[in-house]
Write an enzyme that holds these catalytic residues in place. Sequence first.
Site, PDB file in Angstrom:
ATOM      1  N   LYS C  80      50.317  35.278  37.080  1.00 42.62           N
ATOM      2  CA  LYS C  80      51.637  35.182  37.699  1.00 42.62           C
ATOM      3  C   LYS C  80      52.679  34.982  36.603  1.00 42.62           C
ATOM      4  O   LYS C  80      52.430  34.257  35.629  1.00 42.62           O
ATOM      5  CB  LYS C  80      51.618  33.994  38.665  1.00 42.62           C
ATOM      6  N   SER C 155      54.458  32.778  47.136  1.00 36.61           N
ATOM      7  CA  SER C 155      55.205  33.452  46.102  1.00 36.61           C
ATOM      8  C   SER C 155      54.345  34.272  45.135  1.00 36.61           C
ATOM      9  O   SER C 155      54.849  35.165  44.476  1.00 36.61           O
ATOM     10  CB  SER C 155      55.982  32.418  45.283  1.00 36.61           C
ATOM     11  N   SER C 179      51.573  29.006  48.056  1.00 33.44           N
ATOM     12  CA  SER C 179      51.895  30.227  47.302  1.00 33.44           C
ATOM     13  C   SER C 179      50.700  30.975  46.740  1.00 33.44           C
ATOM     14  O   SER C 179      50.857  32.082  46.220  1.00 33.44           O
ATOM     15  CB  SER C 179      52.866  29.904  46.161  1.00 33.44           C
TER      16      SER C 179
END
Lengths: 482, 96, 492
Positions: C80, C155, C179
Site C-alpha cells: 500500500k 482504503s 481498511s
Amino acid sequence: MPEWEAVIGIETHVELQTNSKMFCGCAVAFGEAPNTNTCPVCLALPGAIPVPNEEAIEGIVKIGTALDSTINKDSLFYRKNYFYPDLPKNYQISQYTFPVCEFGKLEIVVDGEPFVVGITRVHMEEDTGKSRHVGEDGRIHDASHSLLDFNRSGVPLVEIVTEPDIRTAEQARAYGAELQRIVRTLGVSDARLEEGSMRFDANVSVRRGPDAEFGTRTETKNVNSLRSLQRAITFEIDRQTRVLEEGGEIIQETRHWNEDKGVTISMRIKEESEDYRYFQEPDMLPLEIDEAWQQRVKAEQPELPAQKRARYVGLGTDAHTAELLADDPALGGLFDQAVQAGANAKQAGIWITQEVVAYLRREEKSLVETALSAAHVAELSEMVSAGDLSSTASKDVLNAVLAGDGTPREIAEAKDLIQISDSGFLEAEVDAVIADNTDAFEKLAGGDMKMIGFFVGQVMKRTGGKADPRLVSEMVRNKAQG
Amino acid sequence: MPVDIDIAKVAHLARIDLSDEELAQYGEQLSVILEYAERVSALPTDGVEPTSHPLPATNAFRPDVVTSSLTNEEALAMAPEAEDGYFRVPRILGEP
Amino acid sequence: MTDLADLSIVEAGRQLRSGDVTAVDLWEAAATRIAYTEPHLHAFLTVDREGALATAKVVDAAFRAGEDAGPLQGIPIALKDNMCTKGLATTASSRMLEGWVPPYDGTAVANLRNAGAVLVGKTNLDEFAMGSSTENSAFGTSRNPWDVDRVPGGSSGGSAGSVAVGSSMGAFGSDTGGSIRQPAALCGVVGMKPTYGLVSRYGLIAFASSLDQIGPFARSVEDAALLLEGVAGHDIHDATSYRGEYPTLTDGLEKGVKGLRVGIVKELMVDAIDSEIRAATRAMADKLSDAGADVVEVSLPSSEYALSAYYLIAPAECSANLARLDGVRYGNRVPADTTDEMMAKTRAAGFGPEVTRRILLGTYALSAGYYDAFYGQAQRVRTLVRQDFATAYEQTDVLISPTTPTTAFEIGAKTDDPIAMYYSDVCTIPSNLAGDPSISVPVGVDTRGLPIGFQIMAPALGESMLFRVAAEVERLAEFSARPSLAVSKETV
Ligand SMILES: [Zn+2]
C-alpha cells in the site's frame, strides 16, 4: 495604601545533555552545521514515530528528586498542538496531566535569609528547531524570509515551573542560580544560558501589598543570563507599577527582554485563548517510574550544592568561600581531596578560591592544565602549620607549583624560602641582637612595644630573612617582659 | 440536534485556508457527522476509565545511543526550498 | 497449466526451491498480469519494474547459492502506498506528497526486503487511508476486479485488487477501521488485521496511531499467515510494538474447529446488513457447527456505539498526525507571503475533501470545551467495547460476523453521503477499538456474482486460533471463483 509588591513565577527550560535526542538516535550537539543531526523522526517525515530515550527519563527523575518533588509512578505524554515552522510535527510531545514530578520545593538564601520556592511541576518535553530571520537586522518582523535548522529539534527538554512564590528580582536571580547549580551538579545539563541550554521565562505581576489579589501578569521571554533575569524582572516590576500608578491597565501578554536597551517589549501578539488541543500521545506507552527506580535515583543522588556549602562551612571555610568552592566542581574537588590529604580547610579554601583562581584567570587555563594536585595543597598547608614557610611565601610557592616548577618543598628549598624555626638557634640570634643594642632593649623593657619590630627586623637581617618572624617576635617579647 | 460549530475557527486551528463557501459546506457536513457521533454520549460511562491505548504495557524505551542521521543533502533533498544548508520558508509572523 | 501469477505463495515457494521456476519467472508473470489488468483496475500508483527485476535476480542468485531467507524469498509482493519505501515514491494517494521519495524504509518494508520478497510496487488507497472505496485517492479510483464499475473497497483497495487478479501474489495494507478486511471482502481475497503492536508502525504513514495496523492480503489463509510472519516482530523504532512472546501463526491450520466455541455476534446480524450476506454468514456458521464447533449467539452491546466512537477517535488522532504536512520540509508547497499563509494554502490545496473533513472534525472534537463530550467520551466507549469483547471471550474462542454490510457498491454511490460510507466499516471497527486480531475470508458470491466476506475475530494475540478457524472456514467455503478481470486475460 500598602506598598506595591511583585508576584513572580519562573518557568525554566533545561536541555538535557544526553548522547541522543529525546525520541530518536540523532546526536545532541551544539554548534554543528545546520541540519546535519536530523532523521525521519526529528524532521517529522511521514511514517516516523517517536521512542523515548530512557536516559532522559532518568534525567528528569534526578531533577525532580533533587527538587524534593513527588515522582508520579504513572505519568503520561501528551500532544500539544500548535502550528509553528520550527516545530516539525506541528505538535510538541509534552506532558499535561500526570507530569513526571509535582509538588517540589527549592530553598534559596538571599542576603543571608533562607526562602522556599514551591515547584509546581517538572515535566518532560522536546525542544524545537531554530529559526534564523534573514534581512534587516535579523528581527522577526522585518525579515524577508527565514531559515530553519532542525539540529535542536527533539533535544530532551525539562520544564520546571514554580509557584508564584517569588517576591523580588533578587530572589528570582538566586532561584535561577541555585537551579543552575543543581542541574550541573546532577550532571544532566551544562545549563548554559547564553547557549540556550537553560532558558527562563518570568511571569510577573504587581499588587498592593501581600493581602491583595494577584494582578494581571505578563510573561517575559528571551532572558539569557542570570543578570538579565534580574534586570528584566526589575524593569517589569517598575513598568507595571508605573502603569498602575498612572491609572493604566496591565495587559496579559508575552514580552521580549531587549538586553541592549534594558527594556521589555510587547510582542504585540493578540492573546487568542490558546487552544492546544492536548490529548494523550498515542504513539507512546505510559511511563511507570516505580518505587525501586525512585529509590535508586535517590540513593545515587550526588551531594547537592546546598549540602556541599553547609559541609564546607562545617569544615571551617567562610560562607563566601564555601559558595565559590561549591559552584566550581573542579575547585571543589581539589579542595575536598586536599582536606582529605590533611590540608587545613580554611587555609586551603582561601588558597584555592583566591590564589589558584587568580592564576587560572591570568594564565587563561583550566585547573587540569596546571601541575597543581591536592597533595601539593596538603603539603603546602603542612609546611605553613609547621612554621617552615611563611604565609606570604606560601603564595609564591603555590604559584610556582601551578606553573609546574615542582612540589612545594622543592620550590621552597630551591628559592631558599624555608624558615628557620629552630628555637635554640633563633634564641642565640636574638640574644646577640639584644647584646648589640642595649639602649633599644631598655626602651623595650620599659614598655615601648613598638621596638619589637626593630629587634625582629635585626634578626631577619642576620638570618637573611629566613627566621620565622612569629617565633622571633614571641622571643623578643618574652625577654623584654623578663 | 444539529451541533453548532465555529467552523472558521476550527479551520484556522487546523491551518487549512478555506473559502467562505467551503467553510459553509464543511460546517454543514461536520454538523451532521457530529450529530451522529454524538450518539456516544447516550451511553452511560460514569466511572469508566478511558482507553487511549489498546496495549496494557508501560515504559517502552530506547537506549541512549547515537545512531546515524541523514546527511544535510538527504534532509534537504525533499525540501520545497532550501538555502545554505537550511530549510527556507517565507517570513514568519509572530512567535508561537 | 496454471499461470504462475495464480500460484499460491506456498506453491510458488515449493517450485522456487525445486528449481522449476525462478524469481524472475514469477516477477515476469506478475508484470504480464499488471500489464493487462492495470488499464482496467488501476490498483497501482507505482510499479517498480527495475527494482523488482533487480531483486528477483539477486534472489535467484541467493537460491543458487543455497541461501534461503524463508517463505517470502522470491515472492512478488505489493505494498500500500502509505508504507514508506526508501528511494521509491510514497504518496499516501495525496497531492500533498505527490513525488515524495522517502529517505528510509519502514520496518515492515525492511523486514520484507530482508526476507527476499520482490516488491513489485505501491498500490492505490483512499488519501491517507481515509475511506472505504479508494474514491478518495487523489490519483484516480481503483476498480473492483469482479465488476469494474464498482469500488474495490478501501482504503487498501489497490492491494486487495492486485492480489485478486494476480498482479501480486500477496500484498500489504493498513487497517484502522477495516481498511484491510473490507476491501478483502469486496475483492474476494483473504485480508487480515493483526493484534495491535504485532507489526511495527514505523514507516507507516499514520492515520490514527492507536488503531493503525499493517496486515496482509492473500489468496489463501496459509499465505496470509506466511505474509504476516514475514513482517511481525518487535521493533525498537515503535514504542507501541509488542514486546512479549509472539504467537505462532501456521501451526494450527490443519487442526479444524472440533470442540471450539464460536460466537456469532448478534448486533452484526441486524437488518442493516444485506440479507444475502447474513444468509451466507449463517450458512457458514452452520457448517462450522457441523464440523464440530459449538456455535452460540453472543452480544457486544456497545458495538452499536463503536462506529460513532471511531469517528471521533480516528479524526482526532489524524488531525495531529497530518499536521506535519505543512509544506516546510518536504512535499508540495503553495507559495505565499508568510509562512502561516503558506501552510494554510498548502494544506487547503494538498488535502482532498474527505481528509479535510476528518481533520476539521478531529480538530473540533479535541478543542477546548468539547474534549470531554466527544473525544473523552469516545475513549470511555472504547473501554466498554473492550469489556464487551472480554465478556464474550469468557464463553467463546472466536467470534464471527459478516465483514461488510454490503458487497461491492457502484462507484459514486456513496460519495455524497459520508455517513453511509462510514457505515461500510460497521462490522470491522470493533476489533480496531479493542486492538484485537481479525480476518476476512471469502465464503461465496451474491446473486450479482460479487464476493462475500466472512469475518473471524479473536482476542489479542490469538492469531494462532484465528488462522486455525479461518483455515477451516476456507476449506468449508470451497470458494474458487475468480474475478472476471483475472480469468478473461486471454481475451484482453
Ligand atoms: Zn533524529
